[in-house]
Design a protein around this motif. Sequence first.
Motif, PDB file in Angstrom:
ATOM      1  N   LEU A 122       0.837  -1.207   0.000  1.00  0.00           N
ATOM      2  CA  LEU A 122       0.000   0.000   0.000  1.00  0.00           C
ATOM      3  C   LEU A 122       0.870   1.255   0.000  1.00  0.00           C
ATOM      4  O   LEU A 122       0.605   2.209  -0.751  1.00  0.00           O
ATOM      5  N   GLN A 123       1.931   1.256   0.813  1.00  0.00           N
ATOM      6  CA  GLN A 123       2.863   2.387   0.819  1.00  0.00           C
ATOM      7  C   GLN A 123       3.470   2.613  -0.561  1.00  0.00           C
ATOM      8  O   GLN A 123       3.519   3.745  -1.048  1.00  0.00           O
ATOM      9  N   ASP A 143      12.585   3.716   6.118  1.00  0.00           N
ATOM     10  CA  ASP A 143      11.641   2.827   6.793  1.00  0.00           C
ATOM     11  C   ASP A 143      12.340   1.644   7.462  1.00  0.00           C
ATOM     12  O   ASP A 143      12.103   0.484   7.137  1.00  0.00           O
ATOM     13  N   ILE A 144      13.196   1.946   8.434  1.00  0.00           N
ATOM     14  CA  ILE A 144      13.968   0.908   9.124  1.00  0.00           C
ATOM     15  C   ILE A 144      13.056  -0.072   9.853  1.00  0.00           C
ATOM     16  O   ILE A 144      13.240  -1.289   9.776  1.00  0.00           O
ATOM     17  N   LYS A 145      12.030   0.455  10.554  1.00  0.00           N
ATOM     18  CA  LYS A 145      11.111  -0.429  11.284  1.00  0.00           C
ATOM     19  C   LYS A 145      10.396  -1.379  10.323  1.00  0.00           C
ATOM     20  O   LYS A 145      10.174  -2.543  10.641  1.00  0.00           O
ATOM     21  N   GLY A 146      10.047  -0.846   9.148  1.00  0.00           N
ATOM     22  CA  GLY A 146       9.368  -1.666   8.145  1.00  0.00           C
ATOM     23  C   GLY A 146      10.243  -2.776   7.597  1.00  0.00           C
ATOM     24  O   GLY A 146       9.742  -3.810   7.161  1.00  0.00           O
ATOM     25  N   LYS A 147      11.562  -2.586   7.612  1.00  0.00           N
ATOM     26  CA  LYS A 147      12.482  -3.619   7.129  1.00  0.00           C
ATOM     27  C   LYS A 147      12.830  -4.636   8.211  1.00  0.00           C
ATOM     28  O   LYS A 147      13.070  -5.808   7.926  1.00  0.00           O
ATOM     29  N   ILE A 148      12.860  -4.192   9.467  1.00  0.00           N
ATOM     30  CA  ILE A 148      13.179  -5.094  10.575  1.00  0.00           C
ATOM     31  C   ILE A 148      12.017  -6.039  10.873  1.00  0.00           C
ATOM     32  O   ILE A 148      12.227  -7.218  11.180  1.00  0.00           O
ATOM     33  N   SER A 149      10.801  -5.524  10.778  1.00  0.00           N
ATOM     34  CA  SER A 149       9.617  -6.291  11.180  1.00  0.00           C
ATOM     35  C   SER A 149       9.479  -7.638  10.473  1.00  0.00           C
ATOM     36  O   SER A 149       9.291  -8.669  11.144  1.00  0.00           O
ATOM     37  N   LEU A 180       4.636   0.369  18.562  1.00  0.00           N
ATOM     38  CA  LEU A 180       3.667   0.975  19.482  1.00  0.00           C
ATOM     39  C   LEU A 180       3.741   2.499  19.459  1.00  0.00           C
ATOM     40  O   LEU A 180       2.725   3.176  19.559  1.00  0.00           O
ATOM     41  N   VAL A 181       4.939   3.032  19.299  1.00  0.00           N
ATOM     42  CA  VAL A 181       5.098   4.478  19.163  1.00  0.00           C
ATOM     43  C   VAL A 181       4.685   4.843  17.737  1.00  0.00           C
ATOM     44  O   VAL A 181       5.201   4.272  16.773  1.00  0.00           O
ATOM     45  N   PRO A 182       3.731   5.762  17.580  1.00  0.00           N
ATOM     46  CA  PRO A 182       3.278   6.122  16.223  1.00  0.00           C
ATOM     47  C   PRO A 182       4.433   6.589  15.349  1.00  0.00           C
ATOM     48  O   PRO A 182       5.443   7.103  15.831  1.00  0.00           O
ATOM     49  N   ASP A 183       4.262   6.412  14.056  1.00  0.00           N
ATOM     50  CA  ASP A 183       5.283   6.762  13.089  1.00  0.00           C
ATOM     51  C   ASP A 183       5.472   8.281  13.079  1.00  0.00           C
ATOM     52  O   ASP A 183       4.629   9.031  12.581  1.00  0.00           O
ATOM     53  N   GLN A 184       6.579   8.745  13.645  1.00  0.00           N
ATOM     54  CA  GLN A 184       6.846  10.174  13.781  1.00  0.00           C
ATOM     55  C   GLN A 184       6.968  10.868  12.421  1.00  0.00           C
ATOM     56  O   GLN A 184       6.625  12.039  12.285  1.00  0.00           O
ATOM     57  N   ARG A 185       7.459  10.151  11.419  1.00  0.00           N
ATOM     58  CA  ARG A 185       7.613  10.754  10.087  1.00  0.00           C
ATOM     59  C   ARG A 185       6.264  11.204   9.559  1.00  0.00           C
ATOM     60  O   ARG A 185       6.110  12.309   9.042  1.00  0.00           O
ATOM     61  N   MET A 186       5.269  10.327   9.690  1.00  0.00           N
ATOM     62  CA  MET A 186       3.941  10.648   9.179  1.00  0.00           C
ATOM     63  C   MET A 186       3.270  11.727  10.024  1.00  0.00           C
ATOM     64  O   MET A 186       2.545  12.576   9.502  1.00  0.00           O
ATOM     65  N   GLU A 187       3.490  11.687  11.344  1.00  0.00           N
ATOM     66  CA  GLU A 187       2.903  12.717  12.195  1.00  0.00           C
ATOM     67  C   GLU A 187       3.431  14.099  11.827  1.00  0.00           C
ATOM     68  O   GLU A 187       2.680  15.071  11.784  1.00  0.00           O
ATOM     69  N   ARG A 188       4.745  14.185  11.585  1.00  0.00           N
ATOM     70  CA  ARG A 188       5.330  15.478  11.196  1.00  0.00           C
ATOM     71  C   ARG A 188       4.763  15.961   9.862  1.00  0.00           C
ATOM     72  O   ARG A 188       4.453  17.140   9.692  1.00  0.00           O
TER      73      ARG A 188
END
Length: 199
Positions: A122-123, A143-149, A180-188
């Motif tokens: 989707l991204q 997207d480090i979290k997206g690659k680690i998951s 659990l911590v919202p994606d700060q990139r998108m929030e900004r």
Amino acid sequence: MEKNRLEAFSDGVLAIIITIMVLELKVPHGDDLAALVPLWPVYVSYVLSFIYVGIYWNNHHHMLHAAHRVNGSVLWANLHLLFWLSLLPFTTGWMGENHFGRWPTVLYGINLLLCALAYVVLQMVLVNYHGKQSPLARALGSDIKGKISPVLYLAGCALAALDYPHIGAIFFGIVALIWLVPDQRMERLALAAREQREE
């Protein structure tokens, strides 16, 4: 095309998924706290899945807030994500009812992995539609979290398949904690877009 219907539909589906999961929780026979003890795997699996649905809802909301418009490809990519998420009540129930047994935990992990991959699709579709230089594409970055998951999901599935399902489930819990911590990139990005509209 406008994204309002996609957001409303997605919110509705995610709400139904949570409703189905909570309806699977059976009331124990007995009026003391000891009656709850045998049901701990069911409750733990529900809490884990509830957190995951919440994470997807939160990040989905922020990502679509950053997107300005959608097309047919985005609609199908979104449905693809919702399909895998809609299987969570089944895999959650099977894993909980069987006390984190080997194959139910493997299937649960595979379900989580497919949800994650569908979110990445989707991204990618949104970035392709908005352009590689769009604010959305820049916000996603590496997207480090997206690659680690996915790596952690695969490790959890492998451990569960090797008959260490409780350790595999811990890996799934670690991924949830990471997100659990919202994606700060998108929030900004969402905050910047809102400020720009208000000017």
